[in-house]
Motif scaffolding. Structure first.
Motif, short mmCIF file in Angstrom:
data_model
loop_
_atom_site.label_atom_id
_atom_site.label_comp_id
_atom_site.label_asym_id
_atom_site.label_seq_id
_atom_site.Cartn_x
_atom_site.Cartn_y
_atom_site.Cartn_z
N ARG A 23 -0.45 26.84 8.98
CA ARG A 23 -0.13 26.99 7.55
C ARG A 23 -0.61 25.96 6.65
O ARG A 23 -0.62 24.75 6.94
N GLU A 24 -0.75 26.26 5.33
CA GLU A 24 -1.58 25.16 4.43
C GLU A 24 -0.17 24.92 3.62
O GLU A 24 0.57 25.71 3.07
N LEU A 25 0.23 23.42 3.46
CA LEU A 25 1.27 22.98 2.58
C LEU A 25 0.59 22.20 1.43
O LEU A 25 -0.75 22.14 1.33
N GLN A 26 1.39 21.77 0.72
CA GLN A 26 0.82 20.98 -0.41
C GLN A 26 0.19 19.66 -0.22
O GLN A 26 -1.02 19.33 -0.83
N THR A 27 0.47 19.14 0.89
CA THR A 27 -0.26 17.78 0.87
C THR A 27 -1.14 17.69 2.49
O THR A 27 -2.06 16.87 2.83
N LEU A 43 -0.08 19.57 14.90
CA LEU A 43 -0.79 18.33 13.95
C LEU A 43 -0.62 18.62 12.56
O LEU A 43 -0.57 19.91 12.27
N PHE A 44 -0.49 17.61 11.75
CA PHE A 44 -0.37 17.82 10.52
C PHE A 44 -1.46 16.91 9.55
O PHE A 44 -1.59 15.80 9.79
N LEU A 45 -2.51 17.71 9.24
CA LEU A 45 -3.65 17.23 8.82
C LEU A 45 -3.65 16.73 7.14
O LEU A 45 -3.34 17.73 6.49
N CYS A 46 -3.70 15.44 6.80
CA CYS A 46 -3.67 15.13 5.27
C CYS A 46 -4.95 15.66 4.61
O CYS A 46 -6.01 15.68 5.07
N LYS A 47 -4.44 16.20 3.28
CA LYS A 47 -5.50 17.00 2.76
C LYS A 47 -6.41 15.59 2.07
O LYS A 47 -7.56 15.98 1.66
N PHE A 60 2.44 11.63 -4.00
CA PHE A 60 1.76 12.36 -2.77
C PHE A 60 2.36 11.72 -1.49
O PHE A 60 2.57 12.66 -0.64
N ARG A 61 2.37 10.64 -1.31
CA ARG A 61 2.79 9.88 -0.25
C ARG A 61 4.14 10.44 0.25
O ARG A 61 4.44 10.80 1.32
N GLN A 62 5.22 10.38 -0.79
CA GLN A 62 6.42 10.88 -0.41
C GLN A 62 6.54 12.47 -0.03
O GLN A 62 7.25 12.77 0.93
N LYS A 63 5.95 13.20 -0.69
CA LYS A 63 5.63 14.65 -0.22
C LYS A 63 5.26 14.85 1.04
O LYS A 63 5.46 15.69 1.88
N PHE A 64 3.62 14.07 1.37
CA PHE A 64 3.18 14.16 2.65
C PHE A 64 4.24 13.82 3.84
O PHE A 64 4.09 14.42 4.89
N LEU A 65 5.18 12.76 3.58
CA LEU A 65 5.99 12.27 4.57
C LEU A 65 7.20 13.40 4.43
O LEU A 65 7.63 13.84 5.71
N GLU A 66 7.57 13.97 3.57
CA GLU A 66 8.60 14.95 3.66
C GLU A 66 7.99 16.18 4.35
O GLU A 66 8.62 16.80 5.21
N GLU A 67 6.74 16.75 4.07
CA GLU A 67 6.20 17.91 4.55
C GLU A 67 5.91 17.83 6.11
O GLU A 67 6.34 18.58 6.82
#
Length: 152
Positions: A23-27, A43-47, A60-67
């Motif tokens: 799945r693609e998420l926002q970050t 794995l969760f790959l940073c965009k 972006f950092r806050q959203k990345f950590l939340e996701e």
């Protein structure tokens, strides 16, 4: 052209050619590990092609950590481990952050401790590479939990 393993994987996702894409998420992008020595390894790959958390814009950092956290919760609920191990890494000298989320179970390795104590040949052995049917099932389990956590 970027010479980065994570960027290459993301390019495959964008072309619809990464069979491990979930799945693609926002970050970032949620993908299953190529090897499933630890069932549910995700794995969760940073965009963003960034080296460290502190270089990301604060929002972006806050959203990345939340996701990442919600992805880990989905992994936990989908695969029912005893514990999750998290590791934020970068490829080649710390470039392009990506999270490893390892579902851990009692006795899953010969000796307690980090998964990296396993020999790479065992960790990536062909017997742990999911076939198309298993991959479909793993993705369905994870997507079902992601659906519950992310309201799209």
């Amino acid at each position: 052209m970027c010479d980065c393993f994570v960027c290459e994987r993301i390019a495959l996702i964008k072309k619809g050619e990464n069979p491990f894409f979930v799945r693609e998420l926002q970050t970032g992008y949620v993908v299953l590990g190529d090897s499933q020595r630890l069932k549910g390894y995700t794995l969760f790959l940073c965009k963003e092609h960034a080296t460290e958390l502190h270089v990301l814009a604060p929002d972006f950092r806050q959203k990345f950590l939340e996701e990442m956290s919600l992805t880990a919760e989905a992994v936990y609920k989908a695969f029912h481990p005893d514990k999750l191990n998290y590791e934020l890494l970068g490829v080649g000298n710390g470039v392009h952050m990506h999270w490893h989320i390892f579902p851990r179970r009692a006795g899953d390795t010969p000796h307690p401790g980090p998964v990296w104590r396993l020999d790479k040949s065992e960790l990536n052995a062909d017997q742990y590479k999911p076939d198309a049917e298993e991959l479909k099932m793993l993705k369905a389990l994870l997507n079902a939990e992601l659906d519950k956590l992310f309201q799209f």
